[in-house]
Write a protein that holds these residues in place. Sequence first.
Motif, short mmCIF file in Angstrom:
data_model
loop_
_atom_site.label_atom_id
_atom_site.label_comp_id
_atom_site.label_asym_id
_atom_site.label_seq_id
_atom_site.Cartn_x
_atom_site.Cartn_y
_atom_site.Cartn_z
N ARG A 81 55.54 13.71 103.80
CA ARG A 81 55.15 12.30 103.99
C ARG A 81 55.22 11.94 105.47
N THR B 213 62.39 19.93 96.08
CA THR B 213 61.06 19.31 96.07
C THR B 213 61.09 17.92 96.68
N GLU C 96 54.27 21.01 91.33
CA GLU C 96 54.20 19.70 91.97
C GLU C 96 52.86 19.48 92.68
N SER D 254 58.82 16.96 99.86
CA SER D 254 57.94 15.81 99.77
C SER D 254 58.20 14.82 100.90
#
Length: 230
Positions: A123, A115, A30, A119
């Motif tokens: 953020r 994931t 990723e 993520s």
Amino acid sequence: MPSSDTRRRILIVEDEPTIAMSIAARLEAEGYDTRVVGDGLTAVDAAEEYRPEALVLDVMLPGIDGLEVCRRVQAARPVAVLMLTARDDETDMLVGLGVGADDYLTKPFSMRELTARVSALLRRVGRTAPAERPPALRVGDVEIDRTERRVRRDTAEVHLTATEFDLLVRLATRPRVVHTREQLLGEVWGHTAAAGIRTVDSHVRALRRKLGDGIIRTVHGVGYALECPQ
């Protein structure tokens, strides 16, 4: 793929090599830079040297457990933490939140879900401060400084984790408005997985312990609203 100098760093603390390597491979795919360690004491040292932006941290570890790792790492500097537990245990969740964990996944989990959670955490970590200093929010005797990310009650500072602070701000910007758990999960954590509903409840309990039982009202079957004392 970005160079390792620009990729966001994630420390994976997991004593089961197969799981650890699977997590690392998926996160590397990723675009993240990862490092894997298999015990608690090594994890604390690695966090200081590697300076990750997030930890994927198993609760059960040799040496010292994941809760103690989280406590020591967060005492040194704020880090986003996704904890992994083999038990769907409310006590584990509450203790983990109390030492600075941001989110939980119960084993077994899908790599896609992991994931997505990582993520979402990153953020939030990457949010930039607004160009203009927003006014402080006040709810009764509680003052919320959004620029400095500080909370005071009766002028005494109250220590909140990053997630507790974000949840409090979300509720305080629309006082008395009822927010569903699903709304809060999406707005604060950045995902809407059904398993995360208990995480919202646990963070609300943590806020009540630190700021008083009366600050957040439960609307049974719906969600939560911030109370504004007259």
